[in-house]
Design an enzyme around this catalytic site. Structure first.
Site, PDB file in Angstrom:
ATOM      1  CE  LYS A  22      -1.607   1.632   4.234  1.00  0.00           C
ATOM      2  NZ  LYS A  22      -1.315   2.801   4.469  1.00  0.00           N
ATOM      3  CG  ASN A  23       2.647   2.372   3.341  1.00  0.00           C
ATOM      4  OD1 ASN A  23       1.617   2.754   3.372  1.00  0.00           O
ATOM      5  ND2 ASN A  23       3.352   2.311   4.594  1.00  0.00           N
ATOM      6  NE  ARG A  91      -0.033  11.975   6.732  1.00  0.00           N
ATOM      7  CZ  ARG A  91       0.412  12.901   7.173  1.00  0.00           C
ATOM      8  NH1 ARG A  91      -0.303  14.045   7.500  1.00  0.00           N
ATOM      9  NH2 ARG A  91       1.887  13.146   6.868  1.00  0.00           N
ATOM     10  CB  CYS A 115      -5.068  10.742  11.232  1.00  0.00           C
ATOM     11  SG  CYS A 115      -3.562   9.921  11.642  1.00  0.00           S
ATOM     12  NE  ARG A 120       0.412  10.307  10.039  1.00  0.00           N
ATOM     13  CZ  ARG A 120      -0.030   9.083   9.366  1.00  0.00           C
ATOM     14  NH1 ARG A 120      -1.038   8.462  10.173  1.00  0.00           N
ATOM     15  NH2 ARG A 120       0.610   8.593   8.423  1.00  0.00           N
ATOM     16  CG  ASP A 309       2.740   1.064   9.622  1.00  0.00           C
ATOM     17  OD1 ASP A 309       1.909   1.589   9.060  1.00  0.00           O
ATOM     18  OD2 ASP A 309       3.513   1.861   9.711  1.00  0.00           O
ATOM     19  NE  ARG A 401      -7.085   4.460   5.728  1.00  0.00           N
ATOM     20  CZ  ARG A 401      -6.074   4.264   6.838  1.00  0.00           C
ATOM     21  NH1 ARG A 401      -6.615   4.169   8.050  1.00  0.00           N
ATOM     22  NH2 ARG A 401      -4.921   4.555   6.511  1.00  0.00           N
TER      23      ARG A 401
HETATM   24  C1  UD1 Z   1       4.221   6.766   6.188  1.00  0.00           C
HETATM   25  C2  UD1 Z   1       3.406   5.425   5.975  1.00  0.00           C
HETATM   26  C3  UD1 Z   1       2.752   4.985   7.335  1.00  0.00           C
HETATM   27  C4  UD1 Z   1       3.951   4.733   8.418  1.00  0.00           C
HETATM   28  C5  UD1 Z   1       4.693   6.178   8.479  1.00  0.00           C
HETATM   29  C6  UD1 Z   1       6.034   5.775   9.332  1.00  0.00           C
HETATM   30  C7  UD1 Z   1       2.440   5.737   3.701  1.00  0.00           C
HETATM   31  C8  UD1 Z   1       1.378   5.902   2.797  1.00  0.00           C
HETATM   32  N1  UD1 Z   1       2.318   5.704   5.037  1.00  0.00           N
HETATM   33  O1  UD1 Z   1       3.509   7.580   6.746  1.00  0.00           O
HETATM   34  O2  UD1 Z   1       2.251   3.673   7.143  1.00  0.00           O
HETATM   35  O3  UD1 Z   1       3.272   4.508   9.671  1.00  0.00           O
HETATM   36  O4  UD1 Z   1       5.166   6.242   7.161  1.00  0.00           O
HETATM   37  O5  UD1 Z   1       6.817   4.537   8.828  1.00  0.00           O
HETATM   38  O6  UD1 Z   1       3.476   5.585   3.171  1.00  0.00           O
HETATM   39  N2  UD1 Z   1       6.172  14.437  10.437  1.00  0.00           N
HETATM   40  C9  UD1 Z   1       6.507  15.751  10.791  1.00  0.00           C
HETATM   41  N3  UD1 Z   1       6.479  16.789   9.875  1.00  0.00           N
HETATM   42  C10 UD1 Z   1       6.104  16.276   8.425  1.00  0.00           C
HETATM   43  C11 UD1 Z   1       6.025  14.885   8.069  1.00  0.00           C
HETATM   44  C12 UD1 Z   1       6.074  13.941   9.279  1.00  0.00           C
HETATM   45  O7  UD1 Z   1       6.512  16.259  11.893  1.00  0.00           O
HETATM   46  O8  UD1 Z   1       6.105  17.134   7.662  1.00  0.00           O
HETATM   47  C13 UD1 Z   1       6.465  13.455  11.562  1.00  0.00           C
HETATM   48  C14 UD1 Z   1       5.100  12.798  11.870  1.00  0.00           C
HETATM   49  O9  UD1 Z   1       4.329  13.302  12.676  1.00  0.00           O
HETATM   50  C15 UD1 Z   1       5.624  11.459  12.470  1.00  0.00           C
HETATM   51  C16 UD1 Z   1       6.903  11.015  11.751  1.00  0.00           C
HETATM   52  O10 UD1 Z   1       7.387  12.203  11.021  1.00  0.00           O
HETATM   53  O11 UD1 Z   1       5.831  11.476  13.823  1.00  0.00           O
HETATM   54  C17 UD1 Z   1       6.901   9.947  10.640  1.00  0.00           C
HETATM   55  O12 UD1 Z   1       5.955  10.292   9.759  1.00  0.00           O
HETATM   56  P1  UD1 Z   1       6.208  10.015   8.122  1.00  0.00           P
HETATM   57  O13 UD1 Z   1       7.323   9.233   8.041  1.00  0.00           O
HETATM   58  O14 UD1 Z   1       5.959  11.435   7.234  1.00  0.00           O
HETATM   59  O15 UD1 Z   1       4.969   9.239   7.945  1.00  0.00           O
HETATM   60  P2  UD1 Z   1       3.819   9.190   6.713  1.00  0.00           P
HETATM   61  O16 UD1 Z   1       4.774   9.353   5.547  1.00  0.00           O
HETATM   62  O17 UD1 Z   1       2.791   9.927   6.996  1.00  0.00           O
END
Ligand code: UD1
Length: 437
Positions: A22-23, A91, A115, A120, A309, A401
């Site tokens: 999915k990711n 998201r 979320c 996030r 996850d 999902r």
């Molecule tokens: C992706 C995955 C999700 C997984 C996560 C961490 C997808 C579709 N989803 O989510 O399944 O749980 O990686 O491996 O690929 N953060 C900030 N600012 C930002 C972006 C992120 O503070 O601009 C923080 C987030 O709040 C979180 C951490 O960084 O604490 C990691 O988030 P991130 O790696 O961005 O996760 P996603 O890409 O949303």
């Protein structure tokens, strides 16, 4: 409301194959917008977030087409407004920032906001795009990102290794003018996979999957297209493995990359499972009569650490293990909302923000529980495999999902597990049929 009924007590046996990750699939669907050639994604599972992505693509003027398990993405000239209802439901709509900015010159995204896992933020996505020369206007409920000319390559260090922000900046830099270096990038296998796809389309990228990624900008859209088979879903593979650990039995997870879930397989070994891993499949075996071992002290982290996850799945394994265990989730504030459901089944657990403590019990009993989120829901389903009696997991739409048919997969391995509808769903459907008739 979707619900799943699980009757505990059966061991699992057989072979199962995880779908495409999915990711990877979600950013790949967005990345197709960067290309001037046609793209095909193979073996794409039928997930709620994939449906939402296809809807989003149509809303911005693309014409994706599902043909069986494949998705065709003809070249398009997308426009830049993302509908609020789709952005709110998914998201992954944040993955459309860079492609729409690149192709349409401007994009308006209703802010994804918090979320169920906690806040996030997308500040790194926006800060990085601004460094490449985009103009960012962040309002209370939406953000608008524009570019005057082409984005300009830059040297950018991510404040933390965000998966999403790394993908946003990778996509943006491919079409910018000049070279970009991303430092402190996330290294998850799905990032390397998206880079493979982008390279097939003509992008010039080195180092994706490591903390330093170098991109030579094309100064416009990518000239080609790609036929791509995304990487197998490592979290789905971990889910099947956790199910065997909980229920007992022997299952081979085939056509996957065991190296992509090495931390989870190490954890299962320490808990008492036998694991035999080759390059493209692994077998998990656990004698249901022998105990699971607790005493785990897990801490999630960015790749190659213990994946966030998989934290609820690990918890499901530890509920009946001998000894006390702890899990700390370093990424999300509310990862353990599933603890309530665990407790309803007789587990001794305490969730405190990012921390979950577990004191292993000998037996669990069936209960009606509610899936709080995707992985928490999967963990509750797995827990029910070893609980006495028939459990019901409500709000199971969350699980759809990320898994095309988790109850069906577990049933094929011998579990008594089936998706069902609530009485009110059946009543609504009957009413609709009567009205339409
Ligand atoms: C992706 C995955 C999700 C997984 C996560 C961490 C997808 C579709 N989803 O989510 O399944 O749980 O990686 O491996 O690929 N953060 C900030 N600012 C930002 C972006 C992120 O503070 O601009 C923080 C987030 O709040 C979180 C951490 O960084 O604490 C990691 O988030 P991130 O790696 O961005 O996760 P996603 O890409 O949303």
């Amino acid at each position: 409301m979707e619900r799943i009924r699980i009757t505990g007590g059966r061991t699992l046996a057989g072979r199962v194959r995880p779908a495409a990750a999915k990711n990877s699939v979600l950013p790949l669907l967005a990345a197709g917008l960067l290309c001037e050639g046609p793209c095909v994604l193979r073996g794409v599972p039928d997930l709620a977030d994939v449906d939402a992505s296809l809807e989003l693509l149509r809303a911005v003027g693309a014409q994706p087409e599902r043909r069986g398990a494949d998705i065709l993405l003809p070249p398009s000239r997308p426009g830049g407004r993302i509908p609020t209802d789709i952005a709110g439901a998914m998201r992954a709509s944040v993955f459309y920032l860079a492609p729409l900015l690149t192709r349409a010159g401007q994009v308006e995204l209703p802010l994804p906001g918090g979320c169920r896992l906690g806040p996030r933020p997308i500040d790194i996505h926006l800060d990085g795009l601004a460094t490449l020369g985009a103009q960012v206007d962040a309002g209370a409920d939406r953000v608008t990102v524009r570019r005057a000319g082409l984005l300009q390559g830059a040297d950018y260090t991510l404040r933390l290794p965000s998966v999403g922000a790394t993908l946003t900046l990778l996509m943006a830099a491919c079409c910018a003018q000049g070279d970009t270096t991303l430092r402190g990038a996330a290294c998850e296998p799905e990032i390397a996979d998206v880079a493979v796809f982008l390279r097939k389309c003509g992008a010039r990228i080195e180092g994706a999957g490591t903390p330093v990624v170098r991109i030579r900008g094309m100064g416009g859209p990518l000239p080609g297209g790609a036929d791509h088979d995304p990487v197998p879903d490592r979290i789905a593979a971990a889910t099947y493995a956790a199910a065997v650990a909980v229920a007992g039995g022997q299952v081979t997870v085939e056509q996957c990359r065991p190296g992509h879930l090495a931390a989870f397989l190490r954890f299962l070994r320490a808990a008492g499972c036998e694991i035999a891993a080759g390059p493209t499949e692994f077998t998990v075996r656990r004698d249901p009569a022998s105990p699971l071992w607790g005493g785990a002290d897990l801490r999630t982290g960015a790749w190659p650490g213990f994946a966030t996850d998989t934290a609820p799945l690990a918890a499901a394994v530890l509920l009946r293990a001998r000894g006390d265990s702890r899990i700390h989730d370093a990424l999300f504030q509310n990862r353990f909302a599933c603890a309530r459901g665990f407790a309803a089944m007789g587990a001794r657990v305490r969730a405190d923000g990012r921390d979950l403590s577990i004191r292993g019990v000998q037996t669990l009993h069936a209960a009606t529980v509610t899936a709080p989120d995707l992985r928490g829901g999967a963990a509750l389903i797995i827990t029910a495999l070893a609980a006495r009696g028939t459990s019901v997991v409500q709000d199971a739409g969350h699980v759809r999902r990320g898994y095309q048919d988790l109850p069906g997969d577990l049933a094929a391995l011998g579990a008594r597990c089936a998706a069902g509808q609530t009485l009110s769903d059946v009543a609504k459907k009957n009413l609709l049929t009567v009205q339409m008739g």
